[in-house]
Design a protein around this motif. Sequence first.
Motif, mmCIF file in Angstrom:
data_model
loop_
_atom_site.group_PDB
_atom_site.id
_atom_site.type_symbol
_atom_site.label_atom_id
_atom_site.label_comp_id
_atom_site.label_asym_id
_atom_site.label_seq_id
_atom_site.Cartn_x
_atom_site.Cartn_y
_atom_site.Cartn_z
ATOM 1 N N PHE A 264 2.512 -0.515 15.898
ATOM 2 C CA PHE A 264 1.179 0.141 16.076
ATOM 3 C C PHE A 264 0.823 1.054 14.756
ATOM 4 O O PHE A 264 0.189 1.014 13.286
ATOM 5 C CB PHE A 264 0.889 1.481 16.670
ATOM 6 N N GLY A 268 -1.832 0.471 11.424
ATOM 7 C CA GLY A 268 -1.810 1.401 10.934
ATOM 8 C C GLY A 268 -2.004 1.952 9.734
ATOM 9 O O GLY A 268 -3.540 2.546 9.074
ATOM 10 N N SER A 269 -1.450 1.952 9.629
ATOM 11 C CA SER A 269 -0.648 2.676 8.169
ATOM 12 C C SER A 269 -1.038 1.932 7.267
ATOM 13 O O SER A 269 -1.715 2.522 6.515
ATOM 14 C CB SER A 269 0.248 3.201 8.151
ATOM 15 N N LEU A 272 -4.913 2.827 6.844
ATOM 16 C CA LEU A 272 -5.544 3.106 5.870
ATOM 17 C C LEU A 272 -5.394 3.917 4.410
ATOM 18 O O LEU A 272 -5.525 4.000 3.498
ATOM 19 C CB LEU A 272 -4.374 4.896 6.487
#
Length: 286
Positions: A264, A268-269, A272
């Motif tokens: 997860f 997400g990283s 971004l």
Amino acid sequence: MARNGNNWAFLLGYRAYVLAFFLFLAAPLVSAGTFAFNDSLFPALPWQGFTLDWFFNDTEPKLGMFHDRRLLRGLYYSFIIAIAVAALSVFAGTCNAFLFVRREFPAKNFLYIVMIVPLVIPGVILGISILVLASSVANGLEDRYGLELEFLRPGILLVVLGQFSFITTIASLVIIARLKKFDAAMEEAALNLGASRARVLMTITLPFLRPAMIAGGIVAFLVSFENFNTTLFLVGSEAPLTITMFDRMAKVGSTPVLNAVSFFLMVGSGLLALLSILVQRDKPGG
């Protein structure tokens, strides 16, 4: 002929090195992500089948990350800390950019180096130093004046201050690089046309810096969210996700739900980081 052979050998060696380098980086990530979907109580081979239980299941022994209250609480604290650190870092970084790019003052180069120094200090040393300083100040004020300053005790506020002490340097460098590309003639033209300095700042300068400010904020958020070394010494009872995962690993060992959290965070990283790259791209004709 020999020269062509040498070039071929060099090219082959270079490609092999690049391949090995990326395999070295990607193999642990792929392994962690893969075991997040393995229908087994242990993150190890053999493969038992595909499952999403480690994300969404609400019962033991396969309690998914989105139903694990402790992990969700850690995720919440990490998010709050990262948002605060990112906001403070962008504000301070923007101020630093104007200070070091637009102003001349004594010891400017020395102070610039001082601003960069936190990046080369090991996180463990930084965390210990901040904890000792904050505790000494808090104890001194409490003993002498009876003041109890909770933000100087281990907890979320001290974690934010500790991370801010070095993450603001990263945001500053991103924004400084952008400000150096700015054409000051646009500001002068606006001032000559009667615009106030505040209006020029809000309508010309800051919009130009906005991509770097957003990118700096994203980078600051990511660095804060994944920080462990510094946070470990400053955390109180409100443990962020990295500390929660470390504690779970130390007590229980590696479990697939931690792989699910890792997957997860990787996704997400990555999103971004991609957003950070996109916002910094100059538009055609810009």
